[in-house]
Design a protein around this motif. Structure first.
Motif, PDB file in Angstrom:
ATOM      1  N   THR A  27       6.503   3.873  -4.688  1.00 18.49           N
ATOM      2  CA  THR A  27       7.281   2.751  -4.159  1.00 18.49           C
ATOM      3  C   THR A  27       6.370   1.521  -4.271  1.00 18.49           C
ATOM      4  N   ALA A  28       6.963   0.371  -4.616  1.00 18.89           N
ATOM      5  CA  ALA A  28       6.134  -0.815  -4.918  1.00 18.89           C
ATOM      6  C   ALA A  28       5.749  -1.577  -3.640  1.00 18.89           C
ATOM      7  N   LEU A  29       4.738  -2.439  -3.778  1.00 18.29           N
ATOM      8  CA  LEU A  29       4.395  -3.473  -2.790  1.00 18.29           C
ATOM      9  C   LEU A  29       4.113  -2.943  -1.382  1.00 18.29           C
ATOM     10  N   GLY A  30       3.188  -1.998  -1.303  1.00 23.28           N
ATOM     11  CA  GLY A  30       2.884  -1.357  -0.021  1.00 23.28           C
ATOM     12  C   GLY A  30       2.339  -2.301   1.033  1.00 23.28           C
ATOM     13  N   LYS A  31       1.693  -3.397   0.605  1.00 21.15           N
ATOM     14  CA  LYS A  31       1.103  -4.283   1.623  1.00 21.15           C
ATOM     15  C   LYS A  31       2.132  -5.172   2.314  1.00 21.15           C
ATOM     16  N   LEU A  32       3.346  -5.171   1.806  1.00 23.55           N
ATOM     17  CA  LEU A  32       4.385  -5.872   2.575  1.00 23.55           C
ATOM     18  C   LEU A  32       4.576  -5.179   3.918  1.00 23.55           C
ATOM     19  N   GLY A  33       4.248  -3.886   3.947  1.00 20.51           N
ATOM     20  CA  GLY A  33       4.547  -3.092   5.141  1.00 20.51           C
ATOM     21  C   GLY A  33       3.343  -2.725   5.983  1.00 20.51           C
TER      22      GLY A  33
ATOM     23  N   ALA B  88       1.899  -1.448  -7.401  1.00 15.58           N
ATOM     24  CA  ALA B  88       1.263  -1.273  -6.102  1.00 15.58           C
ATOM     25  C   ALA B  88       0.670  -2.604  -5.663  1.00 15.58           C
ATOM     26  N   SER B  89       0.525  -2.791  -4.345  1.00 15.15           N
ATOM     27  CA  SER B  89      -0.186  -3.984  -3.852  1.00 15.15           C
ATOM     28  C   SER B  89      -1.689  -3.817  -4.049  1.00 15.15           C
ATOM     29  N   CYS B  90      -2.184  -2.597  -3.922  1.00 11.36           N
ATOM     30  CA  CYS B  90      -3.599  -2.334  -4.174  1.00 11.36           C
ATOM     31  C   CYS B  90      -3.769  -2.158  -5.681  1.00 11.36           C
ATOM     32  N   SER B  91      -4.967  -2.445  -6.173  1.00 12.29           N
ATOM     33  CA  SER B  91      -5.160  -2.276  -7.618  1.00 12.29           C
ATOM     34  C   SER B  91      -5.250  -0.788  -7.934  1.00 12.29           C
ATOM     35  N   PHE B  92      -4.973  -0.455  -9.173  1.00 16.28           N
ATOM     36  CA  PHE B  92      -5.044   0.926  -9.624  1.00 16.28           C
ATOM     37  C   PHE B  92      -6.422   1.524  -9.288  1.00 16.28           C
ATOM     38  N   ASP B  93      -7.478   0.765  -9.577  1.00 15.79           N
ATOM     39  CA  ASP B  93      -8.827   1.308  -9.349  1.00 15.79           C
ATOM     40  C   ASP B  93      -9.156   1.462  -7.868  1.00 15.79           C
ATOM     41  N   GLU B  94      -8.647   0.556  -7.049  1.00 16.25           N
ATOM     42  CA  GLU B  94      -8.851   0.718  -5.599  1.00 16.25           C
ATOM     43  C   GLU B  94      -8.274   2.051  -5.128  1.00 16.25           C
ATOM     44  N   ILE B  95      -7.097   2.368  -5.657  1.00  9.72           N
ATOM     45  CA  ILE B  95      -6.431   3.612  -5.240  1.00  9.72           C
ATOM     46  C   ILE B  95      -7.238   4.818  -5.719  1.00  9.72           C
ATOM     47  N   ILE B  96      -7.632   4.790  -6.987  1.00  9.31           N
ATOM     48  CA  ILE B  96      -8.423   5.913  -7.519  1.00  9.31           C
ATOM     49  C   ILE B  96      -9.741   6.047  -6.748  1.00  9.31           C
ATOM     50  N   ASP B  97     -10.355   4.905  -6.430  1.00  2.93           N
ATOM     51  CA  ASP B  97     -11.631   4.960  -5.717  1.00  2.93           C
ATOM     52  C   ASP B  97     -11.480   5.506  -4.302  1.00  2.93           C
TER      53      ASP B  97
ATOM     54  N   TYR C   5       0.207 -14.552  -1.675  1.00  2.00           N
ATOM     55  CA  TYR C   5      -0.277 -13.839  -2.867  1.00  2.00           C
ATOM     56  C   TYR C   5      -0.588 -12.372  -2.556  1.00  2.00           C
ATOM     57  N   GLU C   6      -1.268 -12.190  -1.446  1.00  2.00           N
ATOM     58  CA  GLU C   6      -1.872 -10.892  -1.097  1.00  2.00           C
ATOM     59  C   GLU C   6      -0.956  -9.660  -1.224  1.00  2.00           C
ATOM     60  N   PRO C   7       0.212  -9.643  -0.554  1.00  2.00           N
ATOM     61  CA  PRO C   7       0.972  -8.379  -0.611  1.00  2.00           C
ATOM     62  C   PRO C   7       1.608  -8.088  -1.958  1.00  2.00           C
ATOM     63  N   ILE C   8       1.792  -9.114  -2.769  1.00  2.00           N
ATOM     64  CA  ILE C   8       2.594  -8.917  -3.985  1.00  2.00           C
ATOM     65  C   ILE C   8       1.736  -8.694  -5.226  1.00  2.00           C
ATOM     66  N   HIS C   9       0.452  -9.060  -5.165  1.00  2.00           N
ATOM     67  CA  HIS C   9      -0.379  -8.955  -6.375  1.00  2.00           C
ATOM     68  C   HIS C   9      -1.547  -8.020  -6.150  1.00  2.00           C
ATOM     69  N   PRO C  10      -1.849  -7.188  -7.141  1.00  2.00           N
ATOM     70  CA  PRO C  10      -3.098  -6.453  -7.054  1.00  2.00           C
ATOM     71  C   PRO C  10      -4.270  -7.439  -7.137  1.00  2.00           C
ATOM     72  N   PRO C  11      -5.419  -7.077  -6.564  1.00  2.00           N
ATOM     73  CA  PRO C  11      -6.521  -8.039  -6.438  1.00  2.00           C
ATOM     74  C   PRO C  11      -6.963  -8.660  -7.760  1.00  2.00           C
ATOM     75  N   ASN C  12      -6.845  -7.950  -8.856  1.00  2.00           N
ATOM     76  CA  ASN C  12      -7.347  -8.506 -10.120  1.00  2.00           C
ATOM     77  C   ASN C  12      -6.275  -9.242 -10.931  1.00  2.00           C
TER      78      ASN C  12
END
Ligand code: 173
Length: 497
Positions: free
Chosen positions: A184-190, A215-224, A55-62
């Motif tokens: 680029t999508a799915l950054g946590k794959l890498g 993104a693998s990270c949620s939008f708000d995680e990135i902004i934060d 689940y982790e790399p493909i989905h944002p946490p929420n």
């Protein structure tokens, strides 16, 4: 929240009753199986067990919170019933860890190609296949690089280039150089920190990041993770459900994002065959549950599996709606022709990206650099030039500051780099991204001096010869004797283990 024993979860291990554990929480996804954008098969593989790793790399946490009704949130896994599983490290992972330990020291990385060479070796095979793949015969991805090599410089001399300045303004935002980080999508794959590697490096060095919808990270995680006032753009895949899109866009604006880049070249995702083959290999090796469903083809690869929400009915008629829901700059990402460039201009957009999606969509589509020539000529007939209210960006195949300078001389407002920075964080995390910025700065300094341009505004069409750009053929005879003895340049060397 009630505690659920592991044994209870494992009883729900079928299509008729399917529970999964994600981050120690238990969910009943039985009714969600057929709605899952990636298909039911992948969920059923983890039915009655822990799906966190997949689940982790493909989905944002929420993602679960947003998509699964609250009554399907069963509870938290009872920690007393969790048997610590000693995960067997696969042979591939062991080898990967060894390779990771012998990466070249970062100061031996001297150009953006080096990151790609390291990423290719250190990434899990599936991640490399997903990131590196392009559509069909991968002609366009290679043409993206080749196009830059068909443009030649016409440098000016004796201009006192003791001081050169490559800083720039992109859509009203200050930037260290005329380059932004493309989505680029799915950054946590890498890399475990995914897109945050880019956000943190960009904040430190005044570079603008375009946040990907997927993104693998949620939008708000990135902004934060961004510094106060750090400029960010956002990329948008338009959802079939326009309410979801509206919420996303308005949230982005509220959180201070400066520009909305609507992807317009992907009503359906291209067939990326390296990615597709990898998916088939993976499934054959590990599928435990045969659900007999054919809702998602087994050979579709990572991106096609999660792209079913994208609305193929998107059209020019939707542009006024976007204008009505946001005051952000609206940029269309994926324009290729003067006809569409003029439609974008006349429909009130603030810019376009001449892009073929990194060669991942229509194969044998021309490069953004080549399209730039006709599009600039067409837009010159429509208004002031350069037009402060309409930007033309180019992406695809950019690896060197010299590529950027060529695009700017030909009329581009700035240039996007996607994979170049992606590979930097896949191989060295945030430090890799920072190193890539340093490399670009050094290249800008040298190339601008040698070209005789002291600032970005001094880049002019006369400084390049693009007469061969549309030729699409290599007209120089191969010099076999010379080529056979020529020693090829090499990428950074791995240390002996
Ligand atoms: O290029 C891509 O892979 C891409 O844009 C995408 C689209 C949908 C889902 C995942 C990635």
């Amino acid at each position: 929240m009630s505690l659920v024993p592991t044994a209870t979860v494992s009883e729900h291990n079928s299509r008729d009753s399917c529970w999964i554990i994600v981050h120690s929480k238990v969910y009943d996804v039985t009714e969600f199986l057929d709605e899952h954008p990636g298909g039911s098969r992948i969920i059923l593989k983890y039915a009655g067990g822990d799906a966190t790793e997949a689940y982790e790399p493909i989905h944002p946490p929420n993602a679960i919170l947003d998509n699964l009704p609250i009554e399907k949130h069963i509870g938290a896994i009872d920690p007393n019933t969790v048997v610590a599983v000693v995960k067997e490290v696969t042979e591939e992972e062991k080898q990967r860890q060894a390779v990771l330990a012998s990466r070249p020291p970062i100061d031996e990385i001297i150009n953006l190609h080096d990151f790609e060479a390291v990423a290719k070796k250190v990434l899990p095979a599936k991640a490399w296949a997903y990131y590196s793949s392009a559509s069909d015969d991968e002609i366009t991805i290679r043409e993206n690089r080749a196009a830059f090599q068909r443009v030649w410089f016409r440098p000016r001399i004796l201009r006192d280039v003791s001081v050169v300045d490559w800083s720039h303004t992109i859509l009203g935002c200050k930037s260290s150089f005329p380059v932004y980080i493309s989505a680029t999508a799915l950054g946590k794959l890498g890399h475990p920190d995914g897109e945050l590697n880019l956000t943190r490096a960009a904040g430190k060095h005044n570079v603008i990041q375009m946040i990907p919808t997927l993104a693998s990270c949620s939008f708000d995680e990135i902004i934060d993770a961004a510094l106060p006032g750090q400029p960010l753009f956002v990329q948008l895949y338009v959802n079939r459900d326009r309410e979801i899109t509206k919420k996303y866009v308005q949230h982005a604006e509220k959180r201070g994002v400066k520009a909305l880049f609507i992807t317009v070249d992907a009503p359906q995702l291209g067939r990326r065959e390296k990615d597709m083959r990898m998916k088939a290999v993976d499934d054959n090796g590990t599928a435990k549950v045969q659900d007999g469903q054919s809702d998602v083809r087994r050979d579709q690869g990572v991106s096609r599996a999660i792209s079913s929400f994208i609305d193929p009915s998107l059209s020019w008629k939707d542009i006024p709606w976007f204008r009505s829901i946001t005051n952000m700059h609206i940029i269309l990402k994926g324009v290729s022709t003067p006809e569409d460039a003029i439609l974008a201009y006349e429909s009130g957009c603030q810019g376009i990206v001449l892009s073929n999606h990194g060669g991942r969509q229509l194969d044998t589509a021309r490069s953004g650099l080549e399209n730039l020539i006709d599009i600039v000529a067409a837009l010159k007939t429509k208004g002031p030039w350069p037009n402060p209210n309409f930007s033309i960006f180019v992406d695809g195949g950019v690896r060197r500051a010299s590529d950027v300078l060529k695009a700017l001389a030909l009329g581009a407002s700035a240039v996007g780099i996607g994979r170049g920075f992606l590979y930097a964080f896949c191989s060295y995390g945030q430090e890799g991204v920072e190193r890539s910025f340093q490399i670009l700065r050094e290249e800008f300094e040298m190339n601008m001096r040698l070209l005789g341009a002291r600032s970005i505004s001094e880049l002019k069409p006369e400084m390049v010869d693009a007469s061969a750009l549309s030729a699409h053929v290599g007209v120089t005879p191969t010099d076999n004797l010379y080529n056979n003895t020529y020693q090829h340049l090499s990428t950074a060397a791995f240390r002996e283990s």
